[in-house]
Design a protein around this motif. Structure first.
Motif, PDB file in Angstrom:
ATOM      1  N   TYR A  18       0.822  -1.083  -0.004  1.00  0.00           N
ATOM      2  CA  TYR A  18       0.037   0.078  -0.087  1.00  0.00           C
ATOM      3  C   TYR A  18       0.800   1.125   0.009  1.00  0.00           C
ATOM      4  O   TYR A  18       2.010   1.117   0.320  1.00  0.00           O
TER       5      TYR A  18
ATOM      6  N   ARG B  24       0.284   3.946   1.638  1.00  0.00           N
ATOM      7  CA  ARG B  24       0.456   4.304   3.069  1.00  0.00           C
ATOM      8  C   ARG B  24       0.081   3.213   3.889  1.00  0.00           C
ATOM      9  O   ARG B  24      -0.937   2.674   3.524  1.00  0.00           O
TER      10      ARG B  24
ATOM     11  N   ASP C 101      -2.132   0.870   6.265  1.00  0.00           N
ATOM     12  CA  ASP C 101      -3.750   1.016   6.835  1.00  0.00           C
ATOM     13  C   ASP C 101      -3.340   1.102   8.411  1.00  0.00           C
ATOM     14  O   ASP C 101      -2.709   0.412   9.076  1.00  0.00           O
ATOM     15  N   ALA C 102      -4.284   1.985   9.019  1.00  0.00           N
ATOM     16  CA  ALA C 102      -4.377   2.109  10.300  1.00  0.00           C
ATOM     17  C   ALA C 102      -4.744   0.738  11.069  1.00  0.00           C
ATOM     18  O   ALA C 102      -4.083   0.652  12.337  1.00  0.00           O
ATOM     19  N   TYR C 103      -5.401  -0.189  10.744  1.00  0.00           N
ATOM     20  CA  TYR C 103      -5.850  -1.369  11.422  1.00  0.00           C
ATOM     21  C   TYR C 103      -4.994  -2.563  10.665  1.00  0.00           C
ATOM     22  O   TYR C 103      -5.451  -3.705  10.863  1.00  0.00           O
ATOM     23  N   ASN C 104      -4.305  -2.369   9.553  1.00  0.00           N
ATOM     24  CA  ASN C 104      -3.292  -3.318   8.909  1.00  0.00           C
ATOM     25  C   ASN C 104      -4.336  -4.409   8.251  1.00  0.00           C
ATOM     26  O   ASN C 104      -4.220  -5.521   8.154  1.00  0.00           O
ATOM     27  N   ALA C 105      -5.253  -3.775   7.475  1.00  0.00           N
ATOM     28  CA  ALA C 105      -6.223  -4.622   6.660  1.00  0.00           C
ATOM     29  C   ALA C 105      -5.487  -5.161   5.608  1.00  0.00           C
ATOM     30  O   ALA C 105      -5.175  -4.652   4.811  1.00  0.00           O
TER      31      ALA C 105
ATOM     32  N   PHE D 215      -7.440  -3.459   0.932  1.00  0.00           N
ATOM     33  CA  PHE D 215      -7.382  -1.859   1.268  1.00  0.00           C
ATOM     34  C   PHE D 215      -8.782  -1.465   1.555  1.00  0.00           C
ATOM     35  O   PHE D 215      -9.803  -1.756   0.491  1.00  0.00           O
ATOM     36  N   PRO D 216      -9.168  -0.663   2.224  1.00  0.00           N
ATOM     37  CA  PRO D 216     -10.309  -0.092   2.647  1.00  0.00           C
ATOM     38  C   PRO D 216     -11.075   0.755   1.743  1.00  0.00           C
ATOM     39  O   PRO D 216     -10.281   1.294   0.834  1.00  0.00           O
TER      40      PRO D 216
ATOM     41  N   TYR E 265     -12.735   4.255   0.857  1.00  0.00           N
ATOM     42  CA  TYR E 265     -12.779   5.494   1.477  1.00  0.00           C
ATOM     43  C   TYR E 265     -13.983   5.843   0.922  1.00  0.00           C
ATOM     44  O   TYR E 265     -13.845   6.615  -0.217  1.00  0.00           O
TER      45      TYR E 265
ATOM     46  N   THR F 272      -8.794   4.680  -2.476  1.00  0.00           N
ATOM     47  CA  THR F 272      -9.151   3.363  -3.011  1.00  0.00           C
ATOM     48  C   THR F 272      -8.978   3.287  -4.478  1.00  0.00           C
ATOM     49  O   THR F 272      -8.348   2.220  -4.875  1.00  0.00           O
TER      50      THR F 272
ATOM     51  N   ASN G 101      -5.107   3.113  -5.180  1.00  0.00           N
ATOM     52  CA  ASN G 101      -4.601   1.913  -4.621  1.00  0.00           C
ATOM     53  C   ASN G 101      -4.638   0.852  -6.257  1.00  0.00           C
ATOM     54  O   ASN G 101      -3.846  -0.006  -6.397  1.00  0.00           O
TER      55      ASN G 101
END
Length: 391
Positions: free
Chosen positions: A12, A14, A16-20, A23-24, A26, A59, A62
């Motif tokens: 990624y 950057r 991800d804040a939760y290490n998903a 990729f989330p 947005y 998103t 990515n």
């Protein structure tokens, strides 16, 4: 890494804040900045940060970066459909008084865009036989802003010599723009063949089973003005940027693209071979067949697999309608490269609003059925067609 691995494991931009792992999405429209200077830098392109989701979304970015890694592109722009990819790319290149060299062998709406819509804005479409390089040379001049073609035409299944076209366009410093939808960009390198700008309907193979509409403009950086205008003008002014929900779905589809294509192309070849043996079918048109006039050229350019589009010709339009009406497994539907096998009569649907003479000039026959071969067992597909023809 090999392409299939790249499609799944590209890092990624950057963390991800939760290490998903996926990729989330947005679903944000706007993004806050810590100060006015950073906001100005983002809006003016001095730093790489999203400012507004009409032109940049994490998103979508990515998804674009994954396609860049798979193709070797300088820049990829994801938009809302294949036609949006074509129209945005062409409008970025075209101007009043310019011309586009292309062929009558195009998808219906693409032909209409180039021959009719752009004509109203003073852009001329020069229709030539792209398999005749001498004819192409005569058509390209100092007013030509692009040479546009489909790598395997739909539904005529014509294949042009891409290297030959590239030699002509490079001698005139004209962009070579290719619609490569019929063969995935994971299977061959359009860049290596001489293509400058690739347009793709990601609705097809990439989406992962017709989950979403999308398009890609893949820019190899050979025309810096195009790159700059696409990023700084077209993306802002045309408003065709892909949505984050679609980018999420198509990123997942990209991860399974290679595996699905291997099954679909294998099914298409086996089905084409079997269909040749049915007496009701007058012609099977598939470049994967060894007796197809474009077989060797297609193999040289695109590799062993020849895509998942097969066309067959029957005795008449009435015979085509009769067969379509009796199908039980294969779906009567448009689109290409769904997980399901689809069948359509192009002359009465995609080209249905074109006058008969125009369809004749475009080699769109009343006797043709187009098959988009899916992931089903090929035995079931063949049996469905056989029973539909015999009843």
């Amino acid at each position: 890494m090999k392409k299939q691995t790249q499609a799944i494991h590209l890092a990624y931009k950057r963390p991800d804040a939760y290490n998903a792992l996926s990729f989330p999405v947005y679903n944000a429209v706007a993004y806050e900045f810590p100060d006015a200077q950073m906001m100005s830098d983002a809006f003016c392109g001095r730093i790489d940060a999203p400012d507004y989701s009409r032109v940049e979304n994490p998103t979508v970015t990515n998804f674009e970066r994954r396609v860049e890694a798979l193709t070797g592109a300088v820049h990829v722009t994801a938009v809302n459909s294949g036609m949006a990819a074509i129209s945005n790319a062409i409008l970025t290149l075209a101007a009043k008084g310019k011309n586009i060299v292309t062929s009558k062998h195009l998808f219906g709406n693409t032909f209409s865009l180039l021959a009719f819509t752009l004509h109203r804005f003073g852009v001329d479409a020069r229709l030539v036989d792209l398999t005749n390089l001498d004819e192409v040379r005569e058509a390209v001049d100092d007013k030509t802003c692009a040479l546009f073609f489909e790598i395997i035409t739909n539904p005529q299944m014509e294949v042009a010599d891409i290297g030959g076209l590239a030699e002509i366009t490079k001698s005139h410093h004209v962009p070579l723009v290719a619609d490569t939808t019929t063969i995935p960009f994971t299977q061959f390198s359009a860049k290596d063949l001489g293509v400058d700008i690739e347009v793709v309907s990601s609705t097809k193979y990439v989406s992962g089973g017709a989950t979403s509409l999308g398009g890609l403009i893949i820019d190899y950086g050979n025309f810096p003005r195009f790159t700059k205008t696409m990023a700084g003008e077209s993306l802002f002014n045309f408003g065709a940027y892909m949505t984050p929900q679609v980018a999420f779905l198509q990123t997942i589809g990209l991860e399974t693209l290679d595996a699905r294509y291997r099954v679909q192309s294998s099914n298409a070849l086996e089905l084409a071979k079997r269909l040749e043996k049915l007496p009701q079918i007058k012609r099977v048109n598939y470049v994967g067949l060894e007796d197809n006039p474009y077989h060797e050229l297609a193999r040289k350019q695109f590799g062993k697999a020849a895509g998942a589009m097969v066309c067959i010709d029957l005795e008449s339009q009435e015979a085509c309608f009769s067969m379509l009406n009796k199908l039980k497994v294969i779906h009567r539907a448009t689109n290409l490269f769904d997980n399901r096998t689809l069948a359509i009569h192009p002359a009465s649907t995609i080209f249905g609003l074109f006058p008969p003479k125009a369809r004749q000039d475009m080699d769109v026959l009343d006797t043709t059925i187009r098959l988009s071969v899916g992931l089903e067992d090929v035995d079931d597909l063949f049996e469905d067609i056989r029973q539909a023809l015999e009843k």
